[in-house]
Design an enzyme around this catalytic site. Structure first.
Site, PDB file in Angstrom:
ATOM      1  N   ILE A  74       0.881  -1.177   0.000  1.00 44.85           N
ATOM      2  CA  ILE A  74       0.000   0.000   0.000  1.00 44.85           C
ATOM      3  C   ILE A  74       0.915   1.222   0.000  1.00 44.85           C
ATOM      4  CG2 ILE A  74      -0.234  -0.101   2.523  1.00 44.85           C
ATOM      5  CD1 ILE A  74      -3.044   1.122   2.183  1.00 44.85           C
ATOM      6  N   ALA A  75       0.598   2.173  -0.830  1.00 45.77           N
ATOM      7  CA  ALA A  75       1.425   3.390  -0.863  1.00 45.77           C
ATOM      8  C   ALA A  75       0.607   4.562  -1.370  1.00 45.77           C
ATOM      9  CB  ALA A  75       2.649   3.193  -1.760  1.00 45.77           C
ATOM     10  N   VAL A  76       0.940   5.711  -0.822  1.00 45.77           N
ATOM     11  CA  VAL A  76       0.348   6.972  -1.258  1.00 45.77           C
ATOM     12  C   VAL A  76       1.514   7.884  -1.649  1.00 45.77           C
ATOM     13  CG1 VAL A  76      -0.927   9.007  -0.462  1.00 45.77           C
ATOM     14  CG2 VAL A  76      -1.693   6.710   0.198  1.00 45.77           C
ATOM     15  N   GLU A 107       2.738  -7.483   6.929  1.00 48.03           N
ATOM     16  CA  GLU A 107       4.006  -7.282   7.629  1.00 48.03           C
ATOM     17  C   GLU A 107       4.514  -5.897   7.279  1.00 48.03           C
ATOM     18  OE1 GLU A 107       5.924 -10.707   6.025  1.00 48.03           O
ATOM     19  OE2 GLU A 107       6.957  -9.534   4.511  1.00 48.03           O
ATOM     20  N   ASN A 112       8.494   1.745  10.552  1.00 51.18           N
ATOM     21  CA  ASN A 112       7.535   2.462   9.698  1.00 51.18           C
ATOM     22  C   ASN A 112       6.336   2.907  10.539  1.00 51.18           C
ATOM     23  OD1 ASN A 112       5.861   3.443   7.724  1.00 51.18           O
ATOM     24  ND2 ASN A 112       6.144   1.711   6.330  1.00 51.18           N
ATOM     25  N   TYR A 119      -2.424   1.133  10.534  1.00 52.53           N
ATOM     26  CA  TYR A 119      -2.959  -0.212  10.760  1.00 52.53           C
ATOM     27  C   TYR A 119      -3.574  -0.332  12.153  1.00 52.53           C
ATOM     28  CZ  TYR A 119      -0.067  -1.215   6.664  1.00 52.53           C
ATOM     29  OH  TYR A 119       0.499  -1.197   5.416  1.00 52.53           O
TER      30      TYR A 119
HETATM   31  C1  LIG Z   1       1.509   4.305   5.136  1.00 52.87           C
HETATM   32  C2  LIG Z   1       0.837   5.235   4.134  1.00 52.87           C
HETATM   33  C3  LIG Z   1       0.193   4.393   3.021  1.00 52.87           C
HETATM   34  C4  LIG Z   1      -0.251   6.048   4.856  1.00 52.87           C
HETATM   35  O1  LIG Z   1      -0.941   6.805   3.877  1.00 52.87           O
HETATM   36  P1  LIG Z   1      -1.610   8.217   4.221  1.00 52.87           P
HETATM   37  O2  LIG Z   1      -2.513   8.546   3.088  1.00 52.87           O
HETATM   38  O3  LIG Z   1      -0.573   9.210   4.580  1.00 52.87           O
HETATM   39  O4  LIG Z   1      -2.433   7.862   5.530  1.00 52.87           O
HETATM   40  P2  LIG Z   1      -3.762   8.596   6.045  1.00 52.87           P
HETATM   41  O5  LIG Z   1      -3.691  10.044   5.725  1.00 52.87           O
HETATM   42  O6  LIG Z   1      -4.931   7.840   5.572  1.00 52.87           O
HETATM   43  O7  LIG Z   1      -3.574   8.422   7.620  1.00 52.87           O
HETATM   44  C5  LIG Z   1      -4.317   7.487   8.330  1.00 52.87           C
HETATM   45  C6  LIG Z   1      -3.725   7.370   9.726  1.00 52.87           C
HETATM   46  O8  LIG Z   1      -2.423   6.791   9.665  1.00 52.87           O
HETATM   47  C7  LIG Z   1      -1.593   7.390  10.671  1.00 52.87           C
HETATM   48  N1  LIG Z   1      -0.511   8.118  10.033  1.00 52.87           N
HETATM   49  C8  LIG Z   1      -0.342   8.325   8.717  1.00 52.87           C
HETATM   50  N2  LIG Z   1       0.809   8.997   8.490  1.00 52.87           N
HETATM   51  C9  LIG Z   1       1.366   9.208   9.694  1.00 52.87           C
HETATM   52  C10 LIG Z   1       2.576   9.836  10.129  1.00 52.87           C
HETATM   53  N3  LIG Z   1       3.430  10.399   9.249  1.00 52.87           N
HETATM   54  N4  LIG Z   1       2.851   9.845  11.445  1.00 52.87           N
HETATM   55  C11 LIG Z   1       2.011   9.285  12.337  1.00 52.87           C
HETATM   56  N5  LIG Z   1       0.837   8.681  12.007  1.00 52.87           N
HETATM   57  C12 LIG Z   1       0.529   8.641  10.685  1.00 52.87           C
HETATM   58  C13 LIG Z   1      -2.491   8.317  11.453  1.00 52.87           C
HETATM   59  O9  LIG Z   1      -3.085   7.548  12.490  1.00 52.87           O
HETATM   60  C14 LIG Z   1      -3.524   8.688  10.417  1.00 52.87           C
HETATM   61  O10 LIG Z   1      -4.737   9.127  10.953  1.00 52.87           O
HETATM   62  P3  LIG Z   1      -4.953  10.704  11.268  1.00 52.87           P
HETATM   63  O11 LIG Z   1      -4.486  11.453  10.048  1.00 52.87           O
HETATM   64  O12 LIG Z   1      -6.412  10.799  11.510  1.00 52.87           O
HETATM   65  O13 LIG Z   1      -4.094  10.992  12.452  1.00 52.87           O
HETATM   66  C15 LIG Z   1       1.866   6.252   3.548  1.00 52.87           C
HETATM   67  O14 LIG Z   1       2.550   6.866   4.616  1.00 52.87           O
HETATM   68  C16 LIG Z   1       2.870   5.638   2.599  1.00 52.87           C
HETATM   69  O15 LIG Z   1       2.614   5.502   1.407  1.00 52.87           O
HETATM   70  N6  LIG Z   1       4.052   5.256   3.120  1.00 52.87           N
HETATM   71  C17 LIG Z   1       5.124   4.720   2.260  1.00 52.87           C
HETATM   72  C18 LIG Z   1       4.807   3.311   1.809  1.00 52.87           C
HETATM   73  C19 LIG Z   1       4.617   2.400   2.999  1.00 52.87           C
HETATM   74  O16 LIG Z   1       5.355   2.475   3.967  1.00 52.87           O
HETATM   75  N7  LIG Z   1       3.613   1.516   2.887  1.00 52.87           N
HETATM   76  C20 LIG Z   1       3.326   0.541   3.927  1.00 52.87           C
HETATM   77  C21 LIG Z   1       3.995  -0.736   3.648  1.00 52.87           C
HETATM   78  S1  LIG Z   1       3.644  -1.934   4.929  1.00 52.87           S
END
Ligand SMILES: CC(C)(COP(=O)(O)OP(=O)(O)OC[C@H]1O[C@@H](n2cnc3c(N)ncnc32)[C@H](O)[C@@H]1OP(=O)(O)O)[C@@H](O)C(=O)NCCC(=O)NCCS
Length: 151
Positions: A74-76, A107, A112, A119
């Site tokens: 999953i990635a954004v 996993e 991270n 999660y």
């Molecule tokens: C993990 C990932 C997909 C989250 O995507 P995102 O769109 O930023 O997440 P959301 O905006 O939906 O955030 C949902 C919740 O996640 C948590 N969260 C997300 N980013 C965070 C950060 N930088 N620090 C702390 N909590 C965080 C928070 O609980 C957040 O809820 P809130 O905004 O109401 O506080 C993104 O950070 C990403 O692409 N990371 C790189 C790829 C990766 O690591 N993928 C996971 C592989 S297992």
């Protein structure tokens, strides 16, 4: 989701999405998937794309085996993080799998925190640890195993 964030739409990925999904992955992940993994996932697994204002901003891949499933990726895109898109993708996957699986595994790198916070906030529980599982800059990193039981 904040009022100024475009309302996202999630749909199944198609082959024409792969170039941009590879770019998102390269910009977001520490050990990015190569294109062949995307092609393989498109053929064998369930891959969702999140669009905001019509542009792909993120994706998620789920593998189902009988009545269990796994979040494979999953990635954004970093410029779109913290807009609720990751949560939206995860929930879209849960909707897709609802009624078909009884639990979802994943996993994640122990360091991270953004992903683990996402999660945890969706109800995943830590169920194990694989020591030194991932390559990491300057060494190895543990993998945390997480699981969500579905109704
Ligand atoms: C993990 C990932 C997909 C989250 O995507 P995102 O769109 O930023 O997440 P959301 O905006 O939906 O955030 C949902 C919740 O996640 C948590 N969260 C997300 N980013 C965070 C950060 N930088 N620090 C702390 N909590 C965080 C928070 O609980 C957040 O809820 P809130 O905004 O109401 O506080 C993104 O950070 C990403 O692409 N990371 C790189 C790829 C990766 O690591 N993928 C996971 C592989 S297992």
């Amino acid at each position: 989701m904040a009022d100024d964030v475009p309302k996202p739409r999630v749909r199944p990925a198609v082959a024409a999405d792969l170039d941009i999904l590879c770019r998102i992955e390269a910009s977001a992940a520490l050990s990015p998937w190569d294109r062949s993994r995307f092609e393989d996932s498109l053929a064998r697994h369930r891959m969702l794309v999140l669009l905001a204002n019509g542009d792909p901003c993120g994706f998620a891949v789920f593998r189902q085996v009988l009545d269990e499933a796994e979040v494979l990726n999953i990635a954004v895109a970093p410029v779109h993080c913290r807009k609720g898109f990751g949560r939206c993708l995860l929930r879209a996957g849960l909707d897709l799998l609802a009624g078909e699986v009884r639990c979802l595994h994943l996993e994640v790198r122990a360091g991270n925190e953004p992903a683990m916070a996402l999660y945890r906030s969706e109800g995943f529980q830590r169920v194990g640890l694989r020591r030194s599982y991932y390559p990491a800059p300057g060494g190895r990193e543990d993998a945390v195993l997480m699981r969500l039981d579905l109704p």
